[in-house]
Structure formats: C-alpha cells, structure tokens
Scaffold this motif. Structure first.
Motif, PDB file in Angstrom:
ATOM      1  N   ILE A   1      -9.651  19.913  41.281  1.00  0.00           N
ATOM      2  CA  ILE A   1     -10.309  21.076  41.866  1.00  0.00           C
ATOM      3  C   ILE A   1      -9.330  22.237  41.972  1.00  0.00           C
ATOM      4  O   ILE A   1      -8.211  22.081  42.478  1.00  0.00           O
ATOM      5  CB  ILE A   1     -10.863  20.743  43.269  1.00  0.00           C
ATOM      6  N   THR A   2      -9.737  23.388  41.464  1.00  0.00           N
ATOM      7  CA  THR A   2      -8.987  24.628  41.664  1.00  0.00           C
ATOM      8  C   THR A   2      -9.928  25.642  42.303  1.00  0.00           C
ATOM      9  O   THR A   2     -11.156  25.529  42.199  1.00  0.00           O
ATOM     10  CB  THR A   2      -8.451  25.192  40.341  1.00  0.00           C
ATOM     11  N   SER A   3      -9.363  26.626  42.939  1.00  0.00           N
ATOM     12  CA  SER A   3     -10.175  27.578  43.704  1.00  0.00           C
ATOM     13  C   SER A   3     -11.042  28.461  42.832  1.00  0.00           C
ATOM     14  O   SER A   3     -12.022  29.043  43.308  1.00  0.00           O
ATOM     15  CB  SER A   3      -9.274  28.447  44.580  1.00  0.00           C
ATOM     16  N   THR A   4     -10.713  28.584  41.539  1.00  0.00           N
ATOM     17  CA  THR A   4     -11.479  29.484  40.655  1.00  0.00           C
ATOM     18  C   THR A   4     -12.188  28.742  39.540  1.00  0.00           C
ATOM     19  O   THR A   4     -12.619  29.357  38.560  1.00  0.00           O
ATOM     20  CB  THR A   4     -10.538  30.548  40.049  1.00  0.00           C
ATOM     21  N   MET A   5     -12.358  27.443  39.658  1.00  0.00           N
ATOM     22  CA  MET A   5     -12.938  26.652  38.577  1.00  0.00           C
ATOM     23  C   MET A   5     -14.425  26.930  38.405  1.00  0.00           C
ATOM     24  O   MET A   5     -15.093  27.504  39.285  1.00  0.00           O
ATOM     25  CB  MET A   5     -12.714  25.161  38.836  1.00  0.00           C
ATOM     26  N   ASP A   6     -14.968  26.509  37.272  1.00  0.00           N
ATOM     27  CA  ASP A   6     -16.389  26.631  36.986  1.00  0.00           C
ATOM     28  C   ASP A   6     -17.208  25.920  38.062  1.00  0.00           C
ATOM     29  O   ASP A   6     -16.869  24.808  38.485  1.00  0.00           O
ATOM     30  CB  ASP A   6     -16.680  26.010  35.615  1.00  0.00           C
ATOM     31  N   GLN A   7     -18.296  26.534  38.516  1.00  0.00           N
ATOM     32  CA  GLN A   7     -19.075  25.999  39.621  1.00  0.00           C
ATOM     33  C   GLN A   7     -19.701  24.648  39.282  1.00  0.00           C
ATOM     34  O   GLN A   7     -19.772  23.753  40.125  1.00  0.00           O
ATOM     35  CB  GLN A   7     -20.170  26.985  40.038  1.00  0.00           C
ATOM     36  N   ASN A   8     -20.154  24.479  38.046  1.00  0.00           N
ATOM     37  CA  ASN A   8     -20.756  23.203  37.649  1.00  0.00           C
ATOM     38  C   ASN A   8     -19.728  22.087  37.667  1.00  0.00           C
ATOM     39  O   ASN A   8     -19.992  20.979  38.149  1.00  0.00           O
ATOM     40  CB  ASN A   8     -21.385  23.314  36.263  1.00  0.00           C
TER      41      ASN A   8
ATOM     42  N   SER B   1     -17.126  17.439  40.833  1.00  0.00           N
ATOM     43  CA  SER B   1     -15.973  16.940  41.589  1.00  0.00           C
ATOM     44  C   SER B   1     -16.308  16.794  43.075  1.00  0.00           C
ATOM     45  O   SER B   1     -15.902  15.822  43.722  1.00  0.00           O
ATOM     46  CB  SER B   1     -14.781  17.893  41.425  1.00  0.00           C
ATOM     47  N   LEU B   2     -17.034  17.762  43.617  1.00  0.00           N
ATOM     48  CA  LEU B   2     -17.419  17.697  45.020  1.00  0.00           C
ATOM     49  C   LEU B   2     -18.281  16.473  45.298  1.00  0.00           C
ATOM     50  O   LEU B   2     -18.077  15.767  46.293  1.00  0.00           O
ATOM     51  CB  LEU B   2     -18.171  18.970  45.420  1.00  0.00           C
ATOM     52  N   LEU B   3     -19.243  16.205  44.421  1.00  0.00           N
ATOM     53  CA  LEU B   3     -20.123  15.057  44.628  1.00  0.00           C
ATOM     54  C   LEU B   3     -19.357  13.745  44.470  1.00  0.00           C
ATOM     55  O   LEU B   3     -19.661  12.753  45.137  1.00  0.00           O
ATOM     56  CB  LEU B   3     -21.303  15.122  43.658  1.00  0.00           C
ATOM     57  N   ARG B   4     -18.362  13.737  43.590  1.00  0.00           N
ATOM     58  CA  ARG B   4     -17.492  12.564  43.491  1.00  0.00           C
ATOM     59  C   ARG B   4     -16.758  12.356  44.818  1.00  0.00           C
ATOM     60  O   ARG B   4     -16.665  11.235  45.322  1.00  0.00           O
ATOM     61  CB  ARG B   4     -16.477  12.754  42.366  1.00  0.00           C
TER      62      ARG B   4
END
Length: 527
Positions: A338-345, A350-353
């Motif tokens: 995860i990076t602060s400017t990564m693609d939202q999808n 990653s968030l759901l993981r």
C-alpha cells in the motif's frame, strides 16, 4: 426402516428416556426428527434452561422448527436463502431446527442429515449483555445443546464420548469459547472440532463487563427506552422483535460487534488471562480436544467491499499510524503493498485483504502455528516435560471455490461463508457444473471422515520452511493436498503476510482493542 422410494412416511422411534418421537423417513433412509427442543427460555434476554424431557404433548416432530429473524436478515441481504419466503415462527423454546436419531441438528437450508455430524445450534439475541446474571446467553444456549446431547444421545444409538462440533464464523468462534471453559464434572462435551473461518482474535475477543454495559445502554437509547435497570429491561422485552433486529443491525453497520463478555463465571475466575494474544496458548491448554480442522476461505474480506469502497489509501495509512504508530504503519504498508497515491482499485483489493486477515486469517494462522508447534514439541520431549500441553493433531485447509450464484452480490468471489453453500450439499441442484457438485460432496465426506475418527489429510506441522501441508479446495483440481509454498504460489499470497500483520500489533498485546477501529472507517455504513 422405509425403502428409498418412501419420502413422506412417518416413523416413530421409542427413546428409552424421552419416550416416542415421530419423525419423517427421507429418501436416503434417514429419519428426520424436526424441532426437538433442548432448552426453554423464561423470557427474552434470559438464560435458557436445559430440558430434561420433552415438552408435554410434544412428540410429533414432523414439522420444521423456528428460524431466527437475525439470520433471516443476513440471508436476504446477501441472497443466501434457499427458501426466501419461508414463514418465521418464533417461540420461547430453544431447539435444533431438526434432530436425527444420532443427535445431529438439521435445517431446511443447511440439512446436516446429509453430513451425519454434530454442529453447534443456531443463535438468538444472545450477545446482548443485560446483567451479570444473564451474560453470554448464546454460549449458554450452545452449552445446553451440548449437554442435551450428552444426556440423551446414547438413547439414539450415539456415543456421548465421540462428539464432533463444527461451526463457521461466529459458530467457529463460539467453539473456541467452549474450549476455554472447563467441561462439567460429567466430562467433556465434545472431543473433536472443525473451526471454519473463525478464531477468537482482537476483533472478536471477549469484552469487559463495563464495556458490555455501555453498549447495552446505547442499545436502549437507540430504541427510545429511557429507563434503566429492571424497568428498562421490561420495556426492552416489550419491543417488537423486528425493531430489535433493526436496531442491532444499525449498531453493527456503524462498527463494532456484539461480543462475549469476559466474566468470571464463563472463564472460571481466570478472565484476566483471556486476551486476544493469548488465545492460541489457552486453546492449546484444552486437554480434552485432540483433533482440530481449521481453515479459511481465500478472500475473506470481500464481504466488506461495498462498505469500504470509498476509503482512500492515504487516509488508511494515516489511521494505522494513529492507532499503532509509525513503525507498525510501515509494516502494514509493506506487507499489503500500500502506498498513499496508489490506484484506488488496487488499494481496495489490499484493504479487503487486510480486513479479512485482521478478523479471520491472522487469528487462524496464529492458532495453527501455535498448536502444530506445541504438538510437535510434546511428542519429542520426555514424558512430563510438557505438562499441560496436550498434543493436538491439526489439519489445515484453504477454500478457494468461488460463489457460483449469479444473482448474489458476491458472485465469483471466494468470500467469507461461501463454503457453507457447499458443505451441506443442499445447494447442489443449483450448481452449474458437475465439478462444483463433486467439490461439495467431497467437502461433506471429509468432514464426515473426521467425525468418524479418521485422519482427513496430512497434518499441518509448522516448520517455517513452506513444506507444511494444507488441503486446498479449488475449482480446477477439487480437494488436493499441497505444500504451503505451492498454495502461496498458486494464490499469490502468503501466510507471511499474516505474520507481519500480527507483528504490527505487538504494542497491543495484553489489552482490548479492535483493528478495524480506525478513523478512516468510522461512520462508514453498509451500502
């Protein structure tokens, strides 16, 4: 017994203690005894009382029992119901939806007569703490069901010393709680357990009595009840059940869960030991369960997709930093790419993981690693050197089969609870391929074999080398034993991610906290 072409024939069985019970003969020569009560409830939100006999005049068990409104809401919101229009008939009795001569419970949608094993019974409004005298109602309901089995199973031809319990999600977590409580003086209530997508972790560990009382107070306020004490409880019992369900759901949507309460009664006076980080150790000390299957689906967190779709990566990392500190935030960012400017999808994936790991996978991995390590150690040391640590046989699995129903919001996802569609075999007529039907049949068979005392597949023995064996279920090969390295390569994720997540929690050991209690997630409701 009736022949296979007799579907609605009644059969009366004479139990030596309960007397005659009339059920229905099924095509597979199994007699269903439906809605046999095992406990009574004096009043809503009161602790259930074990029944020592059948209710007077109730020996006709040919009709389906009562389905809980909370579970009905869950089914309808996810498209899970097999019978969406079935009528609900709440009463003041606790009973398995169905009951077979061997003691296993059955439900019209989840018909365990096709499994031949003993699950924990369904829930009621049972994690609402109203007083110290009526805490942990759900766990006491389940204990009564298990006590009922111990009391009457032999009359059905069963063996009370060979009881296997299995549960999924909250059911699995409940089994963990039963393993933390000493059995009655008569002996253990079960000796084998299947833990499906649910181990006690930081999100599901028992809360302090004071916190439970605050949540109860907030619940009364939400329902417009100003009184407290006995008068407040009396008014709560008068509230329409649909309003109670709705209020409970609203509080859940706003964050937090209804949790068990860390009281001295359930935890035998040693409640201070029951913190999230000590659960593997405490379950390992359960001397009367020696064989455990445990596992998860391959993408548990997808059930939260609609709720967290708008959360941004920079807000997430900032919230983790506020909660756990800079070092832990860096660990999480690296482990989940995860990076602060990564693609939202990409971030949402990653968030759901992370969500799935925090609630399900990481606690599962912690327990599997601890139990398998203790088991190995206890087998190689001299007798008595590992006193109190009972060697356990651990069998691990990963369920990577996707949801096969196009009208379901989680279609084509290997999400939390998708395995429930397969294990009971009730949905096979809806499966679009023979492969899926065979996966379902094999799923049931593996659990049956385990309940019958067989070794379902190779044990999981923690080595840290990736050569540990787990059973992988997927649509290409069905159920196949694989090494951890093979599983991680095929699924492109690893248990190392869970280990890093737990490492980021180091500063929270010994206390209560919830990983999902983040600023960026507060106020986010289900859409």
């Amino acid at each position: 017994m009736a022949s296979n072409n007799t579907e609605k024939q009644k059969f009366t069985f004479h139990h030596p203690e309960l007397g005659p019970l009339t059920g229905l003969v099924q095509p597979d020569n199994v007699v269903q005894f439906r809605a046999v009560p095992y406990a009574s409830i004096p009043a809503r939100f009161k602790r259930s009382i074990l029944l020592e006999s059948l209710l007077q005049g109730e020996n006709n068990h040919t009709e389906y029992g009562h389905f809980h409104k909370q579970q009905r809401r869950e089914e309808e919101s996810t498209g899970a119901s097999l019978h969406p229009r079935r009528r609900l008939r709440p009463r003041q009795n606790r009973r398995p939806a169905l009951h077979r001569p061997d003691g296993s419970t059955i439900d019209q949608q989840w018909p365990t007569h096709r499994l031949r094993i003993h699950p924990v019974p369904p829930r009621r409004f049972s994690y609402l703490h109203t007083s110290s005298a009526d805490s942990n109602l759900a766990l006491n309901d389940q204990r009564n069901a298990l006590l009922w089995i111990q009391r009457f199973i032999s009359g059905f031809g069963g063996d009370e010393k060979r009881v296997t319990v299995f549960g999924e999600s909250a059911g699995s977590i409940s089994i963990c709680y039963h393993m933390l409580k000493e059995p009655p003086s008569s002996g253990p209530l079960f000796d084998r357990a299947v833990l499906m997508s649910g181990i006690i972790g930081p999100s599901t560990a028992p809360c302090e009595v004071g916190d439970a009382e605050k949540r109860y107070d907030a619940f009364l306020t939400r329902l417009g009840i100003e009184k407290r004490g006995d008068e407040g409880l009396r008014k709560l019992r008068e509230v329409d059940v649909e309003r109670v369900v709705a209020a409970s759901a609203e509080m859940g949507d706003e964050g937090g869960m209804w949790l068990a309460v860390r009281d001295k009664e359930w935890f035998d006076g040693d409640k201070e030991r029951v913190t999230w980080d000590r659960i593997p150790e405490l379950i390992g000390e359960c001397k009367w369960v020696n064989d455990i299957i445990l596992g998860c689906t391959s993408f548990e967190g997808t059930t939260f997709a609609s709720r967290y779709a708008d959360v941004k990566p920079d807000a997430f990392l900032s919230s983790i930093k506020d909660q756990l500190g800079e070092e832990s935030a860096q660990i999480v960012a690296k482990a989940y790419n995860i990076t602060s400017t990564m693609d939202q999808n990409l971030f949402l994936t990653s968030l759901l993981r992370w969500v799935g790991d925090a609630i399900f996978d990481a606690p599962n991995h912690m327990l599997a690693t601890h139990l398998s390590t203790v088991s190995v150690a206890s087998r190689v040391v001299a007798s008595g050197a590992s006193e109190g640590k009972k060697a356990k046989n651990v069998y691990r699995y990963i369920f990577n089969v996707r949801n096969p129903f196009p009208n379901n919001v989680l279609y084509q996802q290997p999400h939390h609870w998708v395995d429930i569609y397969f294990i009971f075999k009730a949905h096979q007529f809806r499966f679009p391929s023979e492969r899926l039907k065979s996966i379902s049949t094999k799923h049931a068979q593996l659990w049956i074999d385990f309940a019958n005392g067989k070794k379902p597949w190779a044990e999981y023995v923690s080595s840290g080398k990736g050569d540990e064996v787990a059973m992988l279920a997927d649509e290409r090969e069905g159920w196949v034993e694989k090494s951890v390295n093979e599983v991680e390569g095929e699924l492109e994720w690893g248990y190392g991610r869970c280990e890093e997540l737990v490492r980021s929690w180091e500063g929270k050991k010994g206390g209560e906290w919830a990983p999902l209690d983040l600023k960026c997630l507060k106020g986010v409701k289900k859409t």
